[in-house]
Design a protein around this motif. Structure first.
Motif, mmCIF file in Angstrom:
data_model
loop_
_atom_site.group_PDB
_atom_site.id
_atom_site.type_symbol
_atom_site.label_atom_id
_atom_site.label_comp_id
_atom_site.label_asym_id
_atom_site.label_seq_id
_atom_site.Cartn_x
_atom_site.Cartn_y
_atom_site.Cartn_z
ATOM 1 N N GLY A 1 59.620 -14.670 101.384
ATOM 2 C CA GLY A 1 60.722 -14.402 102.070
ATOM 3 C C GLY A 1 61.432 -13.006 101.666
ATOM 4 N N ALA A 2 62.612 -13.253 101.478
ATOM 5 C CA ALA A 2 63.411 -12.093 101.238
ATOM 6 C C ALA A 2 63.209 -11.606 99.947
ATOM 7 C CB ALA A 2 65.089 -12.456 101.187
ATOM 8 N N LEU A 3 62.589 -12.172 98.910
ATOM 9 C CA LEU A 3 61.964 -11.705 97.787
ATOM 10 C C LEU A 3 60.413 -11.246 97.924
ATOM 11 C CD1 LEU A 3 63.701 -14.364 95.354
ATOM 12 C CD2 LEU A 3 64.467 -12.223 96.214
ATOM 13 N N ALA A 4 59.802 -11.411 98.942
ATOM 14 C CA ALA A 4 58.480 -10.880 99.093
ATOM 15 C C ALA A 4 58.153 -9.678 98.661
ATOM 16 C CB ALA A 4 58.006 -10.949 100.520
ATOM 17 N N SER A 5 59.217 -8.615 98.545
ATOM 18 C CA SER A 5 58.865 -7.212 98.020
ATOM 19 C C SER A 5 58.493 -7.364 96.383
ATOM 20 C CB SER A 5 59.866 -6.245 98.463
ATOM 21 O OG SER A 5 60.948 -6.869 97.768
ATOM 22 N N ARG A 6 58.948 -8.384 95.763
ATOM 23 C CA ARG A 6 58.878 -8.601 94.316
ATOM 24 C C ARG A 6 57.199 -8.447 94.183
ATOM 25 N NH1 ARG A 6 63.481 -12.088 91.904
ATOM 26 N NH2 ARG A 6 65.262 -10.982 92.716
ATOM 27 N N PRO A 7 56.733 -7.800 93.341
ATOM 28 C CA PRO A 7 55.305 -8.042 92.662
ATOM 29 C C PRO A 7 55.139 -9.341 92.008
ATOM 30 C CG PRO A 7 56.163 -6.188 91.309
ATOM 31 C CD PRO A 7 57.383 -6.712 92.183
ATOM 32 N N SER A 8 53.797 -9.791 92.133
ATOM 33 C CA SER A 8 53.348 -11.175 91.485
ATOM 34 C C SER A 8 53.468 -10.652 89.975
ATOM 35 C CB SER A 8 52.307 -11.758 92.165
ATOM 36 O OG SER A 8 52.304 -11.915 93.388
ATOM 37 N N THR A 9 53.647 -11.668 89.288
ATOM 38 C CA THR A 9 53.438 -11.603 87.754
ATOM 39 C C THR A 9 52.670 -12.581 86.983
ATOM 40 O OG1 THR A 9 55.509 -12.637 87.287
ATOM 41 C CG2 THR A 9 55.873 -10.302 87.566
ATOM 42 N N VAL A 10 52.168 -12.253 85.852
ATOM 43 C CA VAL A 10 51.215 -13.396 85.250
ATOM 44 C C VAL A 10 51.520 -13.296 83.872
ATOM 45 C CG1 VAL A 10 48.948 -14.121 84.675
ATOM 46 C CG2 VAL A 10 49.202 -12.904 86.983
ATOM 47 N N ASP A 11 52.241 -14.386 83.268
ATOM 48 C CA ASP A 11 52.646 -14.449 81.970
ATOM 49 C C ASP A 11 51.754 -15.490 81.279
ATOM 50 O OD1 ASP A 11 54.790 -12.948 82.456
ATOM 51 O OD2 ASP A 11 56.076 -14.524 83.048
ATOM 52 N N ILE A 12 51.390 -15.258 79.939
ATOM 53 C CA ILE A 12 50.633 -16.021 78.937
ATOM 54 C C ILE A 12 51.413 -16.338 77.785
ATOM 55 C CG2 ILE A 12 49.555 -14.124 78.147
ATOM 56 C CD1 ILE A 12 46.941 -16.046 77.787
ATOM 57 N N GLU A 13 51.484 -17.569 77.511
ATOM 58 C CA GLU A 13 51.993 -17.907 76.304
ATOM 59 C C GLU A 13 51.340 -18.591 75.472
ATOM 60 O OE1 GLU A 13 56.405 -19.360 76.124
ATOM 61 O OE2 GLU A 13 55.075 -21.507 75.585
ATOM 62 N N MET A 14 50.957 -18.435 74.068
ATOM 63 C CA MET A 14 50.047 -19.015 73.268
ATOM 64 C C MET A 14 50.626 -19.603 72.051
ATOM 65 S SD MET A 14 47.497 -15.863 73.193
ATOM 66 C CE MET A 14 46.630 -16.037 71.813
ATOM 67 N N ARG A 15 50.491 -20.688 71.812
ATOM 68 C CA ARG A 15 51.062 -21.498 70.704
ATOM 69 C C ARG A 15 49.979 -21.819 69.728
ATOM 70 N NH1 ARG A 15 56.492 -23.203 71.673
ATOM 71 N NH2 ARG A 15 57.280 -22.721 73.843
ATOM 72 N N VAL A 16 50.063 -21.209 68.731
ATOM 73 C CA VAL A 16 49.040 -21.315 67.739
ATOM 74 C C VAL A 16 49.566 -21.665 66.309
ATOM 75 C CG1 VAL A 16 47.025 -19.874 66.794
ATOM 76 C CG2 VAL A 16 48.116 -19.245 68.873
ATOM 77 N N SER A 17 48.625 -22.817 65.438
ATOM 78 C CA SER A 17 48.986 -23.239 64.256
ATOM 79 C C SER A 17 47.529 -23.350 63.315
ATOM 80 C CB SER A 17 49.756 -24.502 64.329
ATOM 81 O OG SER A 17 48.980 -25.547 65.077
ATOM 82 N N TRP A 18 47.946 -23.080 61.973
ATOM 83 C CA TRP A 18 46.642 -23.239 61.384
ATOM 84 C C TRP A 18 47.315 -23.469 59.873
ATOM 85 C CZ3 TRP A 18 48.259 -18.532 63.415
ATOM 86 C CH2 TRP A 18 48.754 -17.565 62.365
ATOM 87 N N THR A 19 46.569 -23.903 58.942
ATOM 88 C CA THR A 19 46.602 -23.984 57.588
ATOM 89 C C THR A 19 45.728 -23.114 56.656
ATOM 90 O OG1 THR A 19 47.163 -26.276 57.832
ATOM 91 C CG2 THR A 19 46.518 -25.666 55.787
ATOM 92 N N PRO A 20 46.315 -22.189 56.014
ATOM 93 C CA PRO A 20 45.661 -21.278 55.197
ATOM 94 C C PRO A 20 44.825 -22.051 54.184
ATOM 95 C CG PRO A 20 47.889 -20.698 55.181
ATOM 96 C CD PRO A 20 47.943 -22.054 55.730
ATOM 97 N N ASP A 21 43.496 -21.788 54.014
ATOM 98 C CA ASP A 21 42.677 -22.335 52.922
ATOM 99 C C ASP A 21 43.012 -21.824 51.399
ATOM 100 O OD1 ASP A 21 41.002 -23.277 54.796
ATOM 101 O OD2 ASP A 21 39.453 -21.606 54.431
ATOM 102 N N GLU A 22 43.242 -22.631 50.538
ATOM 103 C CA GLU A 22 43.757 -22.629 49.034
ATOM 104 C C GLU A 22 42.674 -22.855 48.301
ATOM 105 O OE1 GLU A 22 47.916 -23.130 48.148
ATOM 106 O OE2 GLU A 22 47.928 -24.361 49.809
ATOM 107 N N GLU A 23 42.424 -22.039 47.158
ATOM 108 C CA GLU A 23 41.459 -22.292 46.204
ATOM 109 C C GLU A 23 42.339 -22.913 45.009
ATOM 110 O OE1 GLU A 23 38.253 -21.768 45.748
ATOM 111 O OE2 GLU A 23 38.005 -20.947 47.745
ATOM 112 N N PRO A 24 41.920 -23.958 44.674
ATOM 113 C CA PRO A 24 42.644 -24.680 43.497
ATOM 114 C C PRO A 24 42.940 -23.996 42.559
ATOM 115 C CG PRO A 24 40.955 -26.012 44.314
ATOM 116 C CD PRO A 24 40.623 -24.807 44.898
ATOM 117 N N GLY A 25 44.236 -23.994 41.871
ATOM 118 C CA GLY A 25 44.470 -23.385 40.584
ATOM 119 C C GLY A 25 44.820 -21.604 40.771
#
Length: 205
Positions: free
Chosen positions: A134-158
């Motif tokens: 409509g009235a906003l048709a001149s606006r370009p399309s956008t593609v957003d990506i969101e990544m949610r990442v989690s991890w546990t570091p390996d630990e050597e005992p001691g």
């Protein structure tokens, strides 16, 4: 009489964070410490970051480091990294069926490049396509990506865990989402591999 304040021990968390933040990151990544969420773990630390190239912001994100000296069964370790990565991609990514797989490769390759050994690694990649009419048709399309990442570091005992490679891996994830090719921290690439810029969200959480 002097009043002695009792400071609870942090079991080396402050020293580990200080060593981590001394890690040299690639020059396009600018980060700053922010208030950390206090209820997620006994000890926490957090930062925001942006990826800039030629005065253009390509990606942004957040990192939270959690630490429980007694260990956490859900993490399978004492430390847990929780990262957010955001970028705005070119419109052609709206029909890229493999974008989730590409985002996952940014995660795994960044950890490998930084020599960060991890377990309990997880990632959720969300793609948002915005089109105007409509009235906003001149606006370009956008593609957003969101990544949610989690991890546990390996630990050597001691031994004391080195969080630096994990900090570097987060910055590499940001750079990859921003379209920059893999590069050692001191090397600045000439141009991004794809045209990406950071989305302007009020609250990335």
């Amino acid at each position: 009489m002097p009043v002695h304040r009792l400071i609870p021990p942090d079991h080396g968390f402050s020293e580990a964070i200080s060593a981590m933040t001394a890690t040299q990151l690639r020059p396009e990544v600018r980060w700053s410490e922010i208030p950390s969420p206090g209820k997620m773990a006994p000890h926490t630390w957090a930062a925001n970051a942006e990826v800039d190239l030629h005065d253009e912001e390509l990606a942004s994100g957040r990192l939270v480091v959690l630490f429980d000296p007694a260990g956490d069964d859900a993490w399978d370790g004492r430390y847990r990294f929780v990262a957010l990565v955001q970028a705005q991609l070119e419109p052609e990514f709206a029909v890229e069926a493999m974008l989730g797989d590409v985002a996952w490769s940014w995660v795994t390759e960044s950890l490998e490049l930084s020599e960060a050994s991890v377990h309990e690694l997880g990632c959720t990649a969300t793609r948002v396509v915005s089109q105007s009419y409509g009235a906003l048709a001149s606006r370009p399309s956008t593609v957003d990506i969101e990544m949610r990442v989690s991890w546990t570091p390996d630990e050597e005992p001691g031994t004391d865990v080195d969080l630096g490679p994990h900090f570097s891996a987060w910055s590499s994830m940001l750079a990859a989402a921003g379209g920059l090719p893999p590069a050692p921290p001191p090397v600045a690439p000439i141009a991004p591999a794809h045209r990406a810029r950071a989305p302007h969200a009020e609250d990335p959480r």
